[in-house]
Write a protein that holds these residues in place. Structure first.
Motif, PDB file in Angstrom:
ATOM      1  N   HIS A  32       0.887  -1.169   0.000  1.00  9.70           N
ATOM      2  CA  HIS A  32       0.000   0.000   0.000  1.00  9.70           C
ATOM      3  C   HIS A  32       0.920   1.213   0.000  1.00  9.70           C
ATOM      4  O   HIS A  32       1.690   1.423   0.939  1.00  9.70           O
ATOM      5  N   VAL A  33       0.855   1.997  -1.054  1.00  7.60           N
ATOM      6  CA  VAL A  33       1.785   3.100  -1.263  1.00  7.60           C
ATOM      7  C   VAL A  33       1.180   4.425  -0.805  1.00  7.60           C
ATOM      8  O   VAL A  33       0.049   4.762  -1.165  1.00  7.60           O
ATOM      9  N   HIS A  34       1.946   5.145  -0.009  1.00 11.51           N
ATOM     10  CA  HIS A  34       1.559   6.479   0.445  1.00 11.51           C
ATOM     11  C   HIS A  34       2.510   7.475  -0.213  1.00 11.51           C
ATOM     12  O   HIS A  34       3.710   7.494   0.095  1.00 11.51           O
ATOM     13  N   ILE A  35       1.989   8.289  -1.108  1.00 13.10           N
ATOM     14  CA  ILE A  35       2.814   9.242  -1.849  1.00 13.10           C
ATOM     15  C   ILE A  35       2.759  10.605  -1.169  1.00 13.10           C
ATOM     16  O   ILE A  35       1.691  11.178  -0.987  1.00 13.10           O
ATOM     17  N   ILE A  36       3.934  11.093  -0.773  1.00 18.12           N
ATOM     18  CA  ILE A  36       4.065  12.433  -0.217  1.00 18.12           C
ATOM     19  C   ILE A  36       4.598  13.322  -1.332  1.00 18.12           C
ATOM     20  O   ILE A  36       5.706  13.109  -1.830  1.00 18.12           O
ATOM     21  N   GLU A  37       3.829  14.324  -1.728  1.00 22.21           N
ATOM     22  CA  GLU A  37       4.177  15.076  -2.938  1.00 22.21           C
ATOM     23  C   GLU A  37       3.808  16.550  -2.785  1.00 22.21           C
ATOM     24  O   GLU A  37       2.696  16.873  -2.376  1.00 22.21           O
ATOM     25  N   LEU A  38       4.761  17.436  -3.084  1.00 26.53           N
ATOM     26  CA  LEU A  38       4.486  18.868  -3.038  1.00 26.53           C
ATOM     27  C   LEU A  38       3.382  19.225  -4.027  1.00 26.53           C
ATOM     28  O   LEU A  38       2.480  19.998  -3.726  1.00 26.53           O
ATOM     29  N   ASN A  39       3.456  18.635  -5.223  1.00 23.58           N
ATOM     30  CA  ASN A  39       2.432  18.833  -6.248  1.00 23.58           C
ATOM     31  C   ASN A  39       1.325  17.802  -6.014  1.00 23.58           C
ATOM     32  O   ASN A  39       1.402  16.670  -6.486  1.00 23.58           O
ATOM     33  N   ALA A  40       0.304  18.207  -5.287  1.00 23.17           N
ATOM     34  CA  ALA A  40      -0.753  17.271  -4.898  1.00 23.17           C
ATOM     35  C   ALA A  40      -1.442  16.650  -6.106  1.00 23.17           C
ATOM     36  O   ALA A  40      -1.805  15.463  -6.077  1.00 23.17           O
ATOM     37  N   ASP A  41      -1.620  17.412  -7.169  1.00 25.11           N
ATOM     38  CA  ASP A  41      -2.279  16.875  -8.370  1.00 25.11           C
ATOM     39  C   ASP A  41      -1.449  15.770  -9.013  1.00 25.11           C
ATOM     40  O   ASP A  41      -1.986  14.762  -9.475  1.00 25.11           O
ATOM     41  N   ALA A  42      -0.128  15.964  -9.047  1.00 26.74           N
ATOM     42  CA  ALA A  42       0.756  14.933  -9.613  1.00 26.74           C
ATOM     43  C   ALA A  42       0.713  13.671  -8.764  1.00 26.74           C
ATOM     44  O   ALA A  42       0.686  12.552  -9.296  1.00 26.74           O
ATOM     45  N   GLY A  43       0.689  13.838  -7.445  1.00 23.91           N
ATOM     46  CA  GLY A  43       0.587  12.675  -6.567  1.00 23.91           C
ATOM     47  C   GLY A  43      -0.704  11.924  -6.788  1.00 23.91           C
ATOM     48  O   GLY A  43      -0.720  10.679  -6.828  1.00 23.91           O
ATOM     49  N   LEU A  44      -1.800  12.656  -6.935  1.00 19.68           N
ATOM     50  CA  LEU A  44      -3.106  12.035  -7.163  1.00 19.68           C
ATOM     51  C   LEU A  44      -3.144  11.312  -8.501  1.00 19.68           C
ATOM     52  O   LEU A  44      -3.758  10.243  -8.625  1.00 19.68           O
ATOM     53  N   GLN A  45      -2.472  11.867  -9.493  1.00 21.49           N
ATOM     54  CA  GLN A  45      -2.432  11.217 -10.796  1.00 21.49           C
ATOM     55  C   GLN A  45      -1.728   9.862 -10.711  1.00 21.49           C
ATOM     56  O   GLN A  45      -2.175   8.872 -11.300  1.00 21.49           O
ATOM     57  N   THR A  46      -0.633   9.806  -9.969  1.00 20.20           N
ATOM     58  CA  THR A  46       0.069   8.537  -9.777  1.00 20.20           C
ATOM     59  C   THR A  46      -0.827   7.542  -9.044  1.00 20.20           C
ATOM     60  O   THR A  46      -0.889   6.353  -9.398  1.00 20.20           O
ATOM     61  N   VAL A  47      -1.535   8.019  -8.033  1.00 18.60           N
ATOM     62  CA  VAL A  47      -2.466   7.155  -7.294  1.00 18.60           C
ATOM     63  C   VAL A  47      -3.524   6.579  -8.221  1.00 18.60           C
ATOM     64  O   VAL A  47      -3.846   5.380  -8.166  1.00 18.60           O
ATOM     65  N   ASN A  48      -4.076   7.413  -9.073  1.00 16.18           N
ATOM     66  CA  ASN A  48      -5.106   6.950 -10.006  1.00 16.18           C
ATOM     67  C   ASN A  48      -4.568   5.896 -10.962  1.00 16.18           C
ATOM     68  O   ASN A  48      -5.263   4.924 -11.295  1.00 16.18           O
ATOM     69  N   GLU A  49      -3.336   6.069 -11.417  1.00 12.66           N
ATOM     70  CA  GLU A  49      -2.717   5.067 -12.288  1.00 12.66           C
ATOM     71  C   GLU A  49      -2.523   3.745 -11.551  1.00 12.66           C
ATOM     72  O   GLU A  49      -2.742   2.664 -12.112  1.00 12.66           O
ATOM     73  N   ILE A  50      -2.110   3.833 -10.305  1.00 10.92           N
ATOM     74  CA  ILE A  50      -1.916   2.630  -9.498  1.00 10.92           C
ATOM     75  C   ILE A  50      -3.235   1.901  -9.291  1.00 10.92           C
ATOM     76  O   ILE A  50      -3.327   0.673  -9.455  1.00 10.92           O
ATOM     77  N   LYS A  51      -4.268   2.646  -8.943  1.00 14.92           N
ATOM     78  CA  LYS A  51      -5.575   2.038  -8.697  1.00 14.92           C
ATOM     79  C   LYS A  51      -6.162   1.438  -9.974  1.00 14.92           C
ATOM     80  O   LYS A  51      -6.851   0.410  -9.923  1.00 14.92           O
ATOM     81  N   ALA A  52      -5.887   2.071 -11.110  1.00 16.03           N
ATOM     82  CA  ALA A  52      -6.386   1.552 -12.389  1.00 16.03           C
ATOM     83  C   ALA A  52      -5.784   0.188 -12.706  1.00 16.03           C
ATOM     84  O   ALA A  52      -6.378  -0.610 -13.427  1.00 16.03           O
TER      85      ALA A  52
END
Length: 254
Positions: A32-52
């Protein structure tokens, strides 16, 4: 082999480049990956790719140089099996033309940011009697790179912090290693070339690629593969080491 099933992994700077590649691969291997990212939108995009792809992940918008914010997020996450200190910024300049403001900014993100995450993660790892820390250093920690004074300073500190953490917490089941990449082809590299060498992109890209003996830049996925090994149970005997991933740069660039 290299399963991370059931593991909780925090990856800073997971919204792009090396951090994104590590996040995607770790999720693929069951973490289970927790992404800490200054650019919140970029972090969310990675999360969406992972979930897909059927993986599990969350993203948190955070400046790693802010200790209060880092500690708050780590407490929210709770269980921490793996910490990958990947977030960082670059800087072009020598000792005599690097401003104090730029020097402090590089230090705050690259060095203090890693310290803040260690400060927040290690108590949780100590409490459970296990944990893995992986820090992203650079060949700049051990060789001279032109016009990279502040950046090299920060990565030298990461190298030293890695050895210190490995020594201090070995008896408490915590391993700590670092990876020192040479130039890796990330969006940052493309942006740097476009900004500083407009109209010469192809020529400069080739020049930078050939500065490494192997004749090309590294790929984020190649760094991620080494990161996976070092954070897996298969590397249980590995701690207090730095791993150059450099296409022969350190030993063969002569």
């Amino acid at each position: 082999m290299f399963s991370l099933k059931g593991k909780s992994a925090i990856i800073t700077g997971g919204g792009s480049g090396i951090g994104k590649a590590i996040s995607v691969l770790f999720a693929k291997q069951g973490a289970h990956v927790h992404i800490i990212e200054l650019n919140a939108d970029a972090g969310l995009q990675t999360v969406n790719e992972i979930k897909a792809e059927g993986g599990s992940a969350d993203a948190y918008g955070c400046d790693v140089s802010n200790q209060e914010a880092v500690v708050s997020i780590f407490k929210q996450i709770g269980k921490i099996d793996i910490l990958v200190n990947n977030a960082g910024i670059a800087h072009i300049g020598r000792a005599d033309n690097t401003s104090e403001a730029d020097f402090v900014k590089v230090f705050d993100v690259n060095v203090k940011g890693a310290y803040n995450c260690l400060y927040a993660a290690i108590p949780a790892m100590k409490a459970q009697g296990s944990g893995v820390v992986l820090n992203m250093a650079s060949i700049g920690a051990v060789v001279g790179l032109s016009d990279r004074f502040a950046y090299s300073m920060s990565k030298g500190a990461i190298f030293a912090m890695t050895m210190s953490v490995a020594k201090d917490y070995m008896a408490e089941g915590i391993r700590c290693n670092s990876i020192s990449p040479a130039r890796v082809h990330t969006p940052f590299v493309d942006g740097f070339i476009a900004k500083n060498y407009a109209g010469q992109e192809a020529e400069i890209f080739e020049k930078l690629s050939k500065s490494q003996p192997i004749g090309r830049m590294g790929k984020p996925e190649e760094v991620a593969s080494l990161a996976l090994y070092l954070c897996s149970e298969e590397a249980g005997f590995v701690t207090g080491n730095d791993y150059p991933l450099d296409g022969g740069f350190i030993k063969l660039n002569n």
